[in-house]
Design an enzyme around this catalytic site. Sequence first.
Site, PDB file in Angstrom:
ATOM      1  N   ARG A  53       0.777  -2.780  -9.600  1.00  0.00           N
ATOM      2  CA  ARG A  53       0.232  -3.039  -8.261  1.00  0.00           C
ATOM      3  C   ARG A  53      -0.509  -4.367  -8.229  1.00  0.00           C
ATOM      4  NH1 ARG A  53      -2.717   1.134  -4.192  1.00  0.00           N
ATOM      5  NH2 ARG A  53      -3.253  -0.366  -2.550  1.00  0.00           N
TER       6      ARG A  53
ATOM      7  N   PHE B 298       2.740   1.805  -3.457  1.00  0.00           N
ATOM      8  CA  PHE B 298       1.980   2.252  -4.623  1.00  0.00           C
ATOM      9  C   PHE B 298       1.137   3.492  -4.361  1.00  0.00           C
ATOM     10  CE2 PHE B 298       2.966  -2.119  -5.829  1.00  0.00           C
ATOM     11  CZ  PHE B 298       3.398  -1.934  -7.128  1.00  0.00           C
ATOM     12  N   GLU B 299       0.762   3.721  -3.131  1.00  0.00           N
ATOM     13  CA  GLU B 299       0.015   4.938  -2.838  1.00  0.00           C
ATOM     14  C   GLU B 299       0.953   6.124  -2.694  1.00  0.00           C
ATOM     15  OE1 GLU B 299      -3.075   5.232  -3.005  1.00  0.00           O
ATOM     16  OE2 GLU B 299      -3.840   3.184  -2.837  1.00  0.00           O
ATOM     17  N   GLY B 300       2.097   5.876  -2.033  1.00  0.00           N
ATOM     18  CA  GLY B 300       3.024   6.955  -1.780  1.00  0.00           C
ATOM     19  C   GLY B 300       2.399   7.997  -0.861  1.00  0.00           C
TER      20      GLY B 300
ATOM     21  N   ILE C 168       0.831  -1.201   0.000  1.00  0.00           N
ATOM     22  CA  ILE C 168       0.000   0.000   0.000  1.00  0.00           C
ATOM     23  C   ILE C 168       0.869   1.255   0.000  1.00  0.00           C
ATOM     24  CG2 ILE C 168      -1.608   1.356   1.389  1.00  0.00           C
ATOM     25  CD1 ILE C 168      -2.915  -1.301   2.221  1.00  0.00           C
TER      26      ILE C 168
END
Length: 210
Positions: free
Chosen positions: A200, A73-75, A70
């Site tokens: 992702r 990929f979300e950063g 998470i």
Amino acid sequence: MTKRQPIFDSVRTLLGRGFKASEVEQLDRAIDCAEGQVDTCQPPKERLSVPIISRSAGTRRIGEAGIAIIKRFEGCARLRNDGLVEAYPDPGTGSEPWTIGWGATGSGIGPGTVWSQQECDDRLEKDLVRYASGVSRAIGDAPTTQAQFDAMVSFHYNTGAIGRATLTKRHVAGDFGGAAHEFTRWNKAGGRVLKGLTRRRQAEAKLYIG
């Protein structure tokens, strides 16, 4: 003496794979212990390499592997020079839903929204609990490894679709191979395939199948 084959077959089904030699030894000893065929019942030195989440485990929590996906990929994008974090538009639509921090969306988040890093981290912690709860409800008491659970929480965190996805139905049915394949279908936003979503889904599927 207990007929052991049905026990081994059941555990093999729960794991979704065959056994290692060390695991066969551990199971044999556990059965011997239950039947009183050994003098002492010492705990095994190592656990099964893919632990199954107990059906009676209650509230399930996402593990470190899921949190890592998470965060990866979300950063925590749009960090400003003053140390604050600002909201940004969806990369697929160029507008809504607006996102801030570690992928937070929803009411009150839009153009001009600004949070501190602590607010971003606090929201992530709350969202992880909420999305883990959603996955727990969706899969019920279906046998689930921690890796599978983590992958599904990451998927749900990004899509919000765990309650309606075919992925969930296949997992509950024990079709783990089919469930892993379903991850790859969720790689579009605004009708377009996005490379970030493709990567992702691949990472989640890899975690799911262990």
